[in-house]
Design an enzyme around this catalytic site. Structure first.
Site, PDB file in Angstrom:
ATOM      1  N   GLY A  61       0.847  -1.182   0.000  1.00 36.81           N
ATOM      2  CA  GLY A  61       0.000   0.000   0.000  1.00 36.81           C
ATOM      3  C   GLY A  61       0.881   1.230   0.000  1.00 36.81           C
ATOM      4  CB  CYS A  88       5.390  -4.157   0.284  1.00 33.31           C
ATOM      5  SG  CYS A  88       6.147  -2.513   0.214  1.00 33.31           S
ATOM      6  CE1 TYR A  89       1.147   0.922   5.548  1.00 31.65           C
ATOM      7  CE2 TYR A  89      -0.447  -0.866   5.750  1.00 31.65           C
ATOM      8  CZ  TYR A  89       0.014   0.381   6.139  1.00 31.65           C
ATOM      9  OH  TYR A  89      -0.647   1.068   7.127  1.00 31.65           O
ATOM     10  CG  HIS A 176       6.076  -5.359  -4.396  1.00 30.85           C
ATOM     11  ND1 HIS A 176       4.777  -5.186  -3.981  1.00 30.85           N
ATOM     12  CD2 HIS A 176       6.763  -4.307  -3.902  1.00 30.85           C
ATOM     13  CE1 HIS A 176       4.673  -4.074  -3.266  1.00 30.85           C
ATOM     14  NE2 HIS A 176       5.860  -3.526  -3.216  1.00 30.85           N
ATOM     15  CD  GLU A 178       2.985  -7.837  -5.528  1.00 34.83           C
ATOM     16  OE1 GLU A 178       3.775  -8.572  -4.904  1.00 34.83           O
ATOM     17  OE2 GLU A 178       2.712  -6.680  -5.160  1.00 34.83           O
ATOM     18  CG  ASP A 234     -16.359  -7.507 -20.553  1.00 33.87           C
ATOM     19  OD1 ASP A 234     -15.403  -8.245 -20.842  1.00 33.87           O
ATOM     20  OD2 ASP A 234     -16.237  -6.352 -20.131  1.00 33.87           O
ATOM     21  CE  LYS A 375     -12.011  -6.926 -21.431  1.00 31.66           C
ATOM     22  NZ  LYS A 375     -13.265  -6.161 -21.451  1.00 31.66           N
TER      23      LYS A 375
END
Ligand code: XMP
Length: 519
Positions: A61, A88-89, A176, A178, A234, A375
């Site tokens: 964050g 992290c945060y 991180h 990710e 979609d 998506k």
């Protein structure tokens, strides 16, 4: 707590501490075939326990844990016995709340950093090389792990770049995992999710289809369902999924505004009616839209006119389906989070009114089978359901269609010029193999004219502007560095093949300050 398994299998809850980090983490966990959802940081231990997650991840964050009003976590969550990974945060918060120490006024570390594993007893970083590059983005850093924790890795600017307490099932990393720049990131996440938290990889496209088919059948019973197709990914995937569940109880309505791209309407009809056997009402309404748009040049008025007429025509054509009780909508997970489904930490207000949307006074109940998907997952699902690549990999396209890509009056002649030019841009992007790298590539028509010369003749014709951008989410975008020879091919083809155009420009504005579309 009951022991009934969650229908989606094991769940990893990602606690959102702001920015876009949480969404990326959830997507990565789902890539491991484990279902993951984002929850607000104000969630209580009781609410977490209710959800029965197999693991919890505390996201990064933008705040410092030291500032007043920085988001925190209900401390009782640490005692639930559910495996926790802080990133992290999230790691700093663990250190702060469990009485370790987070440094103040440090140098910060942004970008690539060299991580060194300092304790071979580490569970989380087991099997990794002793040294490797990781991606950092922090100002503060953990300087002392809480009692009961061991510090397991460091970087030059982060003395406790990783820490863990195997007994309490809590792990933390300052970097991180990710992001793709952390080369071992997925391995670390897999280690946490699969090995340490014991999540089974059962969440697959096939399982999503089965679950949704079941859910739609239960909800709909023997009633009738309507789906408005916009031509976009979609609504197409939502329709295909609902059709898989209830077959002929579904009627799709496609309002052809005349503002679609070249060949698009034929493709929708071909795919849905002929290939998939879905009942489709194709409303050819181009002339009504052109009539309504006559003389309008103001962009907001144009959008409003298109939106209102769309709703009216949609109603006219569904009014006869009096026995319909449900309406399918292609709402996606980011829409749910952005409209406050999380808690608005990363809230973004959607300003675009999608003309494929729901008329305000319709009394139909909604079916939103894509509500929990990102998506990229919707695209995979579409392929799994047998939709062709042209639909599944379609670029985002504004609801009001080419109407918002004409600066000036929208006339049949202007639309015809734009359709031809746009088809060339897209075809050349495809031939260059850049389709999946580019977020959107299209042509814009400015209803002005300038002088040119062709052969021996002076011309007085329109310019076409080519717009091509790279982006992850359309919130920000950069102009695509297309090769010069590709731009040249597009330009010369447009001028030679599209009559009424004598000049081509390339837009090199990023977003911000520009927008992606021109209108
Ligand atoms: P802008 O032009 O604001 O667009 O940078 C951001 C993204 O949204 C798409 N867009 C729309 N999508 N209905 C939609 O469904 C609309 O009215 C609309 N207007 C813009 C645009 O293509 C880009 O991807």
């Amino acid at each position: 707590m009951s022991d009934t398994p969650n229908p989606v299998g094991d769940i990893v809850l990602v606690v959102d501490f702001g920015a876009q980090y949480a969404q990326l983490i959830a997507r990565r966990i789902r890539e491991l075939n484990v279902y993951s959802e984002i929850v607000p940081h104000r969630i209580t231990a009781a609410e977490i326990a209710e959800r029965r997650p197999a693991a919890i991840i505390l996201s990064g964050g933008p705040k410092s844990v030291h500032v007043e009003g920085a988001p925190t976590l209900d401390r009782a969550i640490y005692d639930l016995g559910i495996p926790i990974l802080g990133i992290c945060y999230g790691a700093q918060l663990i250190a702060q709340q469990l009485d370790g120490e987070v440094g103040r006024g440090m140098r910060g570390e942004y970008g690539r950093a060299r991580l060194r594993i300092t304790d071979p007893a580490t569970q989380l970083l087991a099997d990794l090389a002793i040294e490797q590059d990781v991606w950092m983005s922090h100002f503060d850093a953990v300087v002392r792990a809480p009692d009961g924790f061991i510090a397991t890795a460091s970087t030059p600017d982060a003395p406790v770049a990783a820490m863990e307490n195997a007994e309490r099932l809590i792990w933390g990393v300052q970097f991180h995992p990710e992001v793709v720049h952390t080369a071992s990131g997925m391995q670390i996440l897999r280690r946490f999710v699969n090995d340490l938290a014991g999540c089974r990889p059962t969440w697959t496209m096939a399982s999503i289809i089965d679950d949704q088919v079941e859910a739609v059948r239960t909800k709909v019973g023997a009633d009738r369902v309507i789906c408005g197709l916009s031509g976009g990914v979609d609504s197409a995937v939502a329709a295909a999924l609902v059709h898989r569940a209830i077959g002929p109880q579904l009627t799709c309505v496609y309002v052809d505004t005349g503002l679609m791209r070249k060949g698009e309407s034929d493709q929708v009809v071909e795919t849905f009616r002929r290939n998939m056997g879905i009942e489709l009402i194709h409303v050819d309404a181009g002339s009504r839209f052109f009539e309504r748009l006559e003389g309008i040049t103001d962009p907001e008025l144009k959008r409003k006119a298109i939106g209102e007429l769309f709703v009216r025509i949609f109603e006219e054509n569904t009014g006869g389906l009096t026995d319909a009780t449900f309406l399918v909508q292609g709402t996606l997970y980011p829409d749910v989070i952005e409209s406050g489904g999380s808690d608005g930490t990363a809230a973004v207000i959607k300003s675009h009114h999608n003309v494929g949307g729901l008329p305000d006074d319709m009394t139909l109940q909604l079916i939103e089978p894509l509500r929990s998907l990102f998506k990229d997952e919707v695209r995979k699902l579409g392929s799994e359901l047998g939709l062709p690549d042209e639909i599944v990999w379609r670029q985002p396209f504004p609801g009001p269609g080419l109407g918002v890509r004409i600066i000036g009056e929208v006339t049949p002649a202007n639309v015809a010029i734009l359709q031809e030019a746009d088809a060339i841009v897209r075809e050349e992007i495809g031939l260059a193999g850049l389709e999946r790298e580019i977020w959107q590539a299209f042509a814009v028509l400015a209803d002005i004219r300038s002088v040119g010369v062709m052969g021996d003749e002076r011309t007085y014709a329109h310019p076409i502007i080519i717009r091509a951008v790279t982006s992850d989410d359309a919130m920000t975008a950069d102009w695509a560095r297309l090769p010069y020879d590709l731009l040249e091919r597009m330009a010369s083809r447009i001028i030679n093949e599209v009559s009424g155009v004598n000049r081509v420009a390339y837009d090199i504005t990023s977003k911000p300050p520009g927008t992606i579309e021109w209108e």
